[in-house]
Write an enzyme that holds these catalytic residues in place. Structure first.
Site, PDB file in Angstrom:
ATOM      1  N   CYS A  71      65.371  24.123  74.753  1.00  0.00           N
ATOM      2  CA  CYS A  71      65.969  24.896  74.043  1.00  0.00           C
ATOM      3  C   CYS A  71      65.390  25.865  73.565  1.00  0.00           C
ATOM      4  O   CYS A  71      65.916  26.606  72.047  1.00  0.00           O
ATOM      5  CB  CYS A  71      67.267  24.276  73.245  1.00  0.00           C
ATOM      6  N   GLN A  78      65.228  18.675  62.764  1.00  0.00           N
ATOM      7  CA  GLN A  78      63.693  17.517  63.110  1.00  0.00           C
ATOM      8  C   GLN A  78      63.374  17.285  61.936  1.00  0.00           C
ATOM      9  O   GLN A  78      62.451  16.237  61.793  1.00  0.00           O
ATOM     10  CB  GLN A  78      63.068  18.699  63.764  1.00  0.00           C
ATOM     11  N   LYS A  89      69.872  12.961  65.257  1.00  0.00           N
ATOM     12  CA  LYS A  89      68.522  13.364  64.811  1.00  0.00           C
ATOM     13  C   LYS A  89      68.394  12.328  63.910  1.00  0.00           C
ATOM     14  O   LYS A  89      67.119  11.831  63.718  1.00  0.00           O
ATOM     15  CB  LYS A  89      67.881  14.355  64.453  1.00  0.00           C
ATOM     16  N   HIS A 145      65.142  26.726  67.763  1.00  0.00           N
ATOM     17  CA  HIS A 145      66.142  26.333  69.099  1.00  0.00           C
ATOM     18  C   HIS A 145      66.955  27.613  69.315  1.00  0.00           C
ATOM     19  O   HIS A 145      67.765  28.477  68.447  1.00  0.00           O
ATOM     20  CB  HIS A 145      66.415  25.115  68.497  1.00  0.00           C
ATOM     21  N   ASP A 182      67.492  24.607  59.460  1.00  0.00           N
ATOM     22  CA  ASP A 182      68.289  24.073  60.373  1.00  0.00           C
ATOM     23  C   ASP A 182      67.105  22.468  60.480  1.00  0.00           C
ATOM     24  O   ASP A 182      65.754  22.365  60.756  1.00  0.00           O
ATOM     25  CB  ASP A 182      67.545  24.809  61.200  1.00  0.00           C
TER      26      ASP A 182
END
Length: 416
Positions: free
Chosen positions: A375, A214, A237, A133, A211
């Protein structure tokens, strides 16, 4: 066949009961029942989260850590209790290692600018994957420009799988100080082998930032078992509110890093001769925090913890397999991102259509998807495509909704 009959009987997941917890799912959009398939962008919120935020403003609204009155005490207890809830959720060694941010983006920026500005030197290298991303690319580019370091991409193959051989070769070239990768690709759904990545990076003397935006909605995360140096995610999220996120960091790294922002709450003592900063986690939390957001995130975690996580994970896996079978059986549909290990993201193109046009026509039929480059422009450029249509599923989606998606696709293609 109804939803229950389609599901793997071993999952034991009652999706219809879960759907009753999410008020927004029961509405009409453009004259059709809503089919919400944009969960990789943001998840919907259960009533428990909505009520927790509302109750704070109705009964406990006050600033935290400061007031000498009952409202302030209650607000502070809930706010700091939320930090403890997050620490337990991630299995962090201590609540002091949980920092509140505005989201994953700010978490990456905090590490890049606080750690990177003091630690990176000219010629140092930062590795990110080619499927990242933008928020896990741009902050590293900014700090690299400021320090003389450089950002390099770990290659990704045509299926959306990270090239681990190339990654390990890059590590052997030396001077890799940071490896920052997504646990899961938002654009492709690929689950990266982060345990292997972390081990290899540490053996090469590099730190690792994950990260997790997700990942956290799909399965439990244990930062101690992963042995990562930093882990970030966003509340929205994870069925929580927007505008608040989390950064976990190793204690010794956070203690050595200078504050990212200055202001109130993060100080120990201020004078015009100089300022001393507070202890963890407060030295990174300048100003009035998103109190309601933290409380909402804690409620979201409590909600998720109240589910049968194993059954939910199994249900999502079966749902994705069903959607992929439908896509493969549909003429003119090409899947983008076919890695062996994926979460419930279906990214695809339809012959003769532009993703944006298709997204508009699906919306007219009540089907909400995401279109564009998500993105993640570099991986789209690598594949030579303008973007994709992305249908991303959560445990409250149904097999009937997958059918609705493909019925809507058929009608949209007739328009073209």
């Amino acid at each position: 066949m109804n939803n229950a009959e389609r599901a793997d009987p071993t999952t034991h997941f009652d999706v219809e009961a879960v759907r009753q917890d999410f008020p927004i799912l029961h509405q009409q959009v453009n004259g059709h029942p809503l089919v919400y398939l944009d969960n990789a962008a943001t998840t919907q919120k259960p009533r428990a989260v909505i009520d927790a935020i509302s109750d704070y403003y109705l009964y406990d609204n006050s600033n935290v850590h400061r007031g000498a009155h009952a409202l302030a005490e209650r607000a502070t207890a809930k706010f700091e209790g939320a930090r403890e809830t997050v620490a337990q959720f991630l299995n962090a060694p201590g609540r002091e290692q949980i920092l509140w941010t505005r989201g994953t983006t700010e978490s990456v920026n905090l590490v890049a600018h606080s750690w990177g500005r003091t630690e990176l030197k000219p010629g140092d290298r930062i590795l990110v994957s080619a499927m990242e991303h933008h928020s896990n690319i741009v902050p590293w580019q900014m700090i690299a420009e400021a320090t003389g370091a450089r950002v390099e991409a770990i290659p990704v193959d045509k299926t959306g799988t990270l090239d681990m051989e190339a990654f390990e070769s890059k590590l052997k070239e030396g001077r890799v100080r940071m490896v920052s990768v997504g646990h899961v690709s938002n654009a492709l759904g690929t689950v990266n082998p982060i345990e292997q990545i972390i081990q290899a990076a540490h053996e090469a003397g590099a730190l690792v930032m994950i990260d997790g935006a997700q990942a956290v909605s799909h399965w439990p995360v244990d930062v101690q078992a992963l042995d990562c140096d930093f882990y970030a995610f966003s509340a929205h999220k994870l069925f929580g509110p927007t505008g608040i996120g989390v950064l976990y960091g190793r204690r010794e790294l956070l203690e050595a890093m200078p504050p990212y922002q200055g202001g109130g709450e993060m100080i120990q003592h201020v004078s015009f001769e100089g300022t001393s900063f507070g202890p963890l986690p407060y030295k990174f939390e300048a100003g009035t925090p998103d109190i309601a957001g933290a409380i909402g995130l804690a409620a979201a975690i409590d909600y998720v913890n109240g589910l049968d996580r194993a059954a939910a994970v199994a249900y999502e896996r079966v749902l994705l397999a069903y959607a992929e079978e439908k896509a493969q059986a549909t003429e003119g549909v090409t899947l983008v991102g076919t890695a062996a290990h994926k979460v419930s993201v279906l990214s695809f193109l339809v012959e003769g259509t532009h993703p944006n046009d298709l997204g508009f026509l699906l919306d007219q039929q009540g089907v909400a998807v995401r279109t564009g480059n998500h993105c993640a422009e570099p991986i789209m450029e690598q594949y030579g495509i303008p973007g994709t249509v992305r249908a991303s599923f959560s445990f409250y989606n149904t097999f009937d909704e997958v059918d609705r998606l493909f019925e809507a696709l058929d009608k949209a293609r007739q328009f073209f």
